[in-house]
Design a protein around this motif. Structure first.
Motif, PDB file in Angstrom:
ATOM      1  N   CYS A   8       0.861  -1.179   0.000  1.00  0.00           N
ATOM      2  CA  CYS A   8       0.000   0.000   0.000  1.00  0.00           C
ATOM      3  C   CYS A   8       0.894   1.225   0.000  1.00  0.00           C
ATOM      4  O   CYS A   8       1.804   1.322   0.820  1.00  0.00           O
ATOM      5  CB  CYS A   8      -0.905   0.011   1.234  1.00  0.00           C
ATOM      6  SG  CYS A   8      -1.911   1.493   1.361  1.00  0.00           S
ATOM      7  N   TYR A  24     -10.736   5.914   4.335  1.00  0.00           N
ATOM      8  CA  TYR A  24     -10.710   7.036   3.422  1.00  0.00           C
ATOM      9  C   TYR A  24     -12.132   7.469   3.086  1.00  0.00           C
ATOM     10  O   TYR A  24     -13.092   6.756   3.367  1.00  0.00           O
ATOM     11  CB  TYR A  24      -9.948   6.644   2.160  1.00  0.00           C
ATOM     12  CG  TYR A  24      -8.522   6.226   2.448  1.00  0.00           C
ATOM     13  CD1 TYR A  24      -7.534   7.177   2.636  1.00  0.00           C
ATOM     14  CD2 TYR A  24      -8.176   4.888   2.570  1.00  0.00           C
ATOM     15  CE1 TYR A  24      -6.230   6.817   2.913  1.00  0.00           C
ATOM     16  CE2 TYR A  24      -6.878   4.510   2.857  1.00  0.00           C
ATOM     17  CZ  TYR A  24      -5.908   5.477   3.029  1.00  0.00           C
ATOM     18  OH  TYR A  24      -4.626   5.106   3.316  1.00  0.00           O
ATOM     19  N   VAL A  27     -13.116   4.717  -1.727  1.00  0.00           N
ATOM     20  CA  VAL A  27     -12.154   3.741  -2.241  1.00  0.00           C
ATOM     21  C   VAL A  27     -12.751   3.093  -3.483  1.00  0.00           C
ATOM     22  O   VAL A  27     -13.879   2.586  -3.447  1.00  0.00           O
ATOM     23  CB  VAL A  27     -11.796   2.663  -1.193  1.00  0.00           C
ATOM     24  CG1 VAL A  27     -10.884   1.607  -1.807  1.00  0.00           C
ATOM     25  CG2 VAL A  27     -11.112   3.288   0.013  1.00  0.00           C
ATOM     26  N   LYS A  29     -12.375   0.017  -5.547  1.00  0.00           N
ATOM     27  CA  LYS A  29     -11.789  -1.277  -5.220  1.00  0.00           C
ATOM     28  C   LYS A  29     -11.722  -2.223  -6.408  1.00  0.00           C
ATOM     29  O   LYS A  29     -12.571  -2.187  -7.290  1.00  0.00           O
ATOM     30  CB  LYS A  29     -12.611  -1.960  -4.120  1.00  0.00           C
ATOM     31  CG  LYS A  29     -12.679  -1.149  -2.844  1.00  0.00           C
ATOM     32  CD  LYS A  29     -13.380  -1.893  -1.739  1.00  0.00           C
ATOM     33  CE  LYS A  29     -12.561  -3.020  -1.200  1.00  0.00           C
ATOM     34  NZ  LYS A  29     -11.330  -2.669  -0.524  1.00  0.00           N
ATOM     35  N   ASP A  43      -6.675  -1.163  -5.398  1.00  0.00           N
ATOM     36  CA  ASP A  43      -7.584  -0.117  -4.944  1.00  0.00           C
ATOM     37  C   ASP A  43      -6.941   1.263  -5.056  1.00  0.00           C
ATOM     38  O   ASP A  43      -5.719   1.397  -4.959  1.00  0.00           O
ATOM     39  CB  ASP A  43      -7.952  -0.329  -3.465  1.00  0.00           C
ATOM     40  CG  ASP A  43      -8.519  -1.710  -3.172  1.00  0.00           C
ATOM     41  OD1 ASP A  43      -8.991  -2.376  -4.113  1.00  0.00           O
ATOM     42  OD2 ASP A  43      -8.482  -2.111  -2.000  1.00  0.00           O
ATOM     43  N   ALA A  45      -7.532   4.943  -3.106  1.00  0.00           N
ATOM     44  CA  ALA A  45      -8.224   5.627  -2.012  1.00  0.00           C
ATOM     45  C   ALA A  45      -8.170   7.128  -2.235  1.00  0.00           C
ATOM     46  O   ALA A  45      -7.140   7.676  -2.639  1.00  0.00           O
ATOM     47  CB  ALA A  45      -7.571   5.286  -0.682  1.00  0.00           C
ATOM     48  N   LEU A  58      -7.948  -1.623   0.923  1.00  0.00           N
ATOM     49  CA  LEU A  58      -8.156  -0.317   1.527  1.00  0.00           C
ATOM     50  C   LEU A  58      -9.629  -0.180   1.895  1.00  0.00           C
ATOM     51  O   LEU A  58     -10.490  -0.804   1.270  1.00  0.00           O
ATOM     52  CB  LEU A  58      -7.741   0.792   0.555  1.00  0.00           C
ATOM     53  CG  LEU A  58      -6.287   0.738   0.069  1.00  0.00           C
ATOM     54  CD1 LEU A  58      -6.032   1.842  -0.952  1.00  0.00           C
ATOM     55  CD2 LEU A  58      -5.328   0.839   1.231  1.00  0.00           C
ATOM     56  N   ARG A  59      -9.938   0.634   2.893  1.00  0.00           N
ATOM     57  CA  ARG A  59     -11.312   0.797   3.362  1.00  0.00           C
ATOM     58  C   ARG A  59     -11.742   2.244   3.256  1.00  0.00           C
ATOM     59  O   ARG A  59     -10.965   3.152   3.531  1.00  0.00           O
ATOM     60  CB  ARG A  59     -11.418   0.333   4.807  1.00  0.00           C
ATOM     61  CG  ARG A  59     -11.104  -1.130   4.928  1.00  0.00           C
ATOM     62  CD  ARG A  59     -11.567  -1.684   6.236  1.00  0.00           C
ATOM     63  NE  ARG A  59     -11.287  -3.107   6.229  1.00  0.00           N
ATOM     64  CZ  ARG A  59     -10.591  -3.721   7.143  1.00  0.00           C
ATOM     65  NH1 ARG A  59     -10.127  -3.063   8.167  1.00  0.00           N
ATOM     66  NH2 ARG A  59     -10.377  -5.012   7.062  1.00  0.00           N
ATOM     67  N   GLY A  60     -13.008   2.441   2.880  1.00  0.00           N
ATOM     68  CA  GLY A  60     -13.528   3.792   2.760  1.00  0.00           C
ATOM     69  C   GLY A  60     -14.942   3.902   3.265  1.00  0.00           C
ATOM     70  O   GLY A  60     -15.663   2.912   3.345  1.00  0.00           O
ATOM     71  N   GLU A  63     -17.517   2.997  -0.995  1.00  0.00           N
ATOM     72  CA  GLU A  63     -16.689   2.126  -1.823  1.00  0.00           C
ATOM     73  C   GLU A  63     -17.385   1.833  -3.142  1.00  0.00           C
ATOM     74  O   GLU A  63     -18.605   1.655  -3.181  1.00  0.00           O
ATOM     75  CB  GLU A  63     -16.383   0.817  -1.088  1.00  0.00           C
ATOM     76  CG  GLU A  63     -15.564   1.035   0.171  1.00  0.00           C
ATOM     77  CD  GLU A  63     -15.226  -0.251   0.906  1.00  0.00           C
ATOM     78  OE1 GLU A  63     -15.775  -1.314   0.564  1.00  0.00           O
ATOM     79  OE2 GLU A  63     -14.404  -0.178   1.834  1.00  0.00           O
TER      80      GLU A  63
END
Length: 72
Positions: A8, A24, A27, A29, A43, A45, A58-60, A63
């Protein structure tokens, strides 16, 4: 094509420490990401109006699944 699996790249200067999950704003994805330096499946972000990180898992707060699509 350069695979970046498991990596990342944060594009800001904040040190989040180990074990901290960053969330974030958005994202995108699972897309095939094409950037100036590498092409990879992963991904993108976004925080505010800037790309904040490239990587996987990655997480948002929001998404978008880009599976099977190009992200340029």
């Amino acid at each position: 094509m350069l695979p970046l699996f498991g990596l990342c790249f944060r594009l800001d200067n904040q040190d989040q420490g180990q074990g901290v999950v960053v969330e974030y704003d958005l994202v995108i994805k699972n897309g095939f990401v094409i950037s100036g330096s590498a092409d990879f499946l992963g991904d993108v972000a976004i925080t505010g109006e800037k790309i904040a990180a490239l990587g996987q898992d990655l997480r948002g707060r929001r998404e978008i699944d880009a599976r099977g699509k190009l992200v340029i």
